[in-house]
Design a protein around this motif. Structure first.
Motif, mmCIF file in Angstrom:
data_model
loop_
_atom_site.group_PDB
_atom_site.id
_atom_site.type_symbol
_atom_site.label_atom_id
_atom_site.label_comp_id
_atom_site.label_asym_id
_atom_site.label_seq_id
_atom_site.Cartn_x
_atom_site.Cartn_y
_atom_site.Cartn_z
ATOM 1 N N GLN A 1 0.659 -1.143 0.105
ATOM 2 C CA GLN A 1 0.037 0.082 -0.102
ATOM 3 C C GLN A 1 0.871 1.276 0.060
ATOM 4 O O GLN A 1 0.539 2.440 -0.680
ATOM 5 N N TYR A 2 1.997 1.388 0.713
ATOM 6 C CA TYR A 2 2.859 2.528 0.750
ATOM 7 C C TYR A 2 3.330 2.834 -0.725
ATOM 8 O O TYR A 2 3.406 3.996 -1.010
ATOM 9 N N VAL A 3 3.336 1.956 -1.484
ATOM 10 C CA VAL A 3 3.732 2.085 -2.906
ATOM 11 C C VAL A 3 2.556 2.981 -3.768
ATOM 12 O O VAL A 3 2.871 4.324 -4.431
ATOM 13 N N TYR A 4 1.407 2.902 -3.484
ATOM 14 C CA TYR A 4 0.388 3.397 -4.098
ATOM 15 C C TYR A 4 0.278 4.845 -3.442
ATOM 16 O O TYR A 4 -0.215 5.991 -4.016
ATOM 17 N N PHE A 5 0.337 4.908 -1.967
ATOM 18 C CA PHE A 5 0.391 6.301 -1.446
ATOM 19 C C PHE A 5 1.571 7.192 -1.952
ATOM 20 O O PHE A 5 1.120 8.381 -2.399
ATOM 21 N N LEU A 6 2.754 6.745 -2.235
ATOM 22 C CA LEU A 6 3.947 7.476 -2.555
ATOM 23 C C LEU A 6 3.404 7.940 -4.100
ATOM 24 O O LEU A 6 3.621 9.128 -4.548
ATOM 25 N N LEU A 7 2.885 6.931 -5.101
ATOM 26 C CA LEU A 7 2.773 7.295 -6.516
ATOM 27 C C LEU A 7 1.410 8.203 -6.590
ATOM 28 O O LEU A 7 1.572 9.351 -7.250
ATOM 29 N N LEU A 8 0.459 8.077 -6.165
ATOM 30 C CA LEU A 8 -0.887 8.774 -6.311
ATOM 31 C C LEU A 8 -0.704 10.028 -5.820
ATOM 32 O O LEU A 8 -1.174 10.990 -5.986
ATOM 33 N N SER A 9 0.175 10.101 -4.605
ATOM 34 C CA SER A 9 0.669 11.634 -3.926
ATOM 35 C C SER A 9 1.144 12.642 -4.857
ATOM 36 O O SER A 9 1.021 13.915 -5.009
ATOM 37 N N HIS A 10 1.811 11.970 -6.055
ATOM 38 C CA HIS A 10 2.409 12.904 -7.014
ATOM 39 C C HIS A 10 1.427 13.813 -7.758
ATOM 40 O O HIS A 10 2.067 15.116 -7.883
ATOM 41 N N LEU A 11 0.334 13.290 -8.195
ATOM 42 C CA LEU A 11 -0.657 14.282 -8.824
ATOM 43 C C LEU A 11 -1.166 15.459 -7.840
ATOM 44 O O LEU A 11 -1.544 16.548 -8.210
ATOM 45 N N TRP A 12 -0.979 15.225 -6.577
ATOM 46 C CA TRP A 12 -1.478 16.449 -5.725
ATOM 47 C C TRP A 12 -0.253 17.366 -5.229
ATOM 48 O O TRP A 12 -0.776 18.312 -4.453
ATOM 49 N N MET A 13 0.796 17.139 -5.887
ATOM 50 C CA MET A 13 2.028 18.004 -5.383
ATOM 51 C C MET A 13 2.112 19.055 -6.359
ATOM 52 O O MET A 13 2.009 19.078 -7.622
ATOM 53 N N SER A 14 2.237 20.391 -5.685
ATOM 54 C CA SER A 14 2.433 21.616 -6.481
ATOM 55 C C SER A 14 3.904 21.518 -7.169
ATOM 56 O O SER A 14 4.630 20.644 -6.604
ATOM 57 N N PRO A 15 3.843 22.000 -8.496
ATOM 58 C CA PRO A 15 5.267 22.048 -8.815
ATOM 59 C C PRO A 15 6.250 22.749 -8.152
ATOM 60 O O PRO A 15 6.103 23.667 -7.292
ATOM 61 N N GLY A 16 7.542 22.240 -7.981
ATOM 62 C CA GLY A 16 8.424 22.320 -6.686
ATOM 63 C C GLY A 16 8.286 22.039 -5.576
ATOM 64 O O GLY A 16 9.005 22.421 -4.590
ATOM 65 N N ALA A 17 7.181 21.190 -5.218
ATOM 66 C CA ALA A 17 6.677 20.963 -3.942
ATOM 67 C C ALA A 17 7.790 19.964 -3.454
ATOM 68 O O ALA A 17 8.508 19.407 -4.154
#
Length: 181
Positions: free
Chosen positions: A111-127
């Motif tokens: 599950q940690y893999v999905y947390f890390l990968l899916l969070s990418h879309l929610w990060m502002s550029p430069g986050a």
């Protein structure tokens, strides 16, 4: 918006940021948000930290698309093995993560893999994000998605392998590249 992870528990990350001496990097007006699926844990966290500026939400972090983009993520996601994730949920998470990666994520991903990968879309550029995840991703075939993500989708700051600790985990600070989608 600063997101302090997906597992509220003891609010360790929040405590470290708010510990004196107070940093000018995070003034009192900064919104800190933490999400946990367990309402009993979020209630305790809110009572303890709500008056100190922590917005605690009960919910599934993997479905928080409606929240504003984050400029800081500090996370210790659940270490749930793939066999413990209900099949239908795992299929949905795998499909969503595969879209981000542009290829199929291994079915044995935890599950940690999905947390890390899916969070990418929610990060502002430069986050900036810091993840505390199991070190196993560095040697396993199902860790290939994370290795690829860290080398191709973000600017990797460092991987601090903590094999000497009881948890056998890695601290992974990274920054989302301004031009990454």
């Amino acid at each position: 918006c600063l997101t302090l992870g997906s597992a509220v528990s003891s609010c360790f990350f929040f405590l470290m940021i708010r510990r004196p001496p107070r940093s000018t990097l995070f003034p009192y007006t900064t919104l800190f948000r933490s999400v946990d699926i367990n309402s009993m844990i979020t209630a305790v966290a809110y009572r303890k930290w709500g008056s100190r500026g922590l917005d605690v939400r009960t919910g599934d972090y993997l479905h928080m698309e409606r929240l504003p983009h984050r400029n800081l993520i500090l996370a210790n996601p659940p270490y749930l093995r793939h066999q413990q994730i209900p099949r239908k949920i795992k299929e949905t998470l795998r499909e969503r993560a595969s879209v981000i990666m542009g290829k199929r994520v291994d079915a044995r991903a935890g599950q940690y893999v999905y947390f890390l990968l899916l969070s990418h879309l929610w990060m502002s550029p430069g986050a900036v994000a810091v993840w505390l995840i199991p070190s196993e991703f560095m040697q396993t075939s199902y860790g290939a998605s994370i290795r690829e993500y860290l080398t191709q989708k973000v600017e990797l700051v460092r991987v601090q392998d903590r094999k000497s600790t009881r948890l056998n985990s890695s601290h992974i600070p990274l920054s989302r590249m301004p031009s990454s989608a």
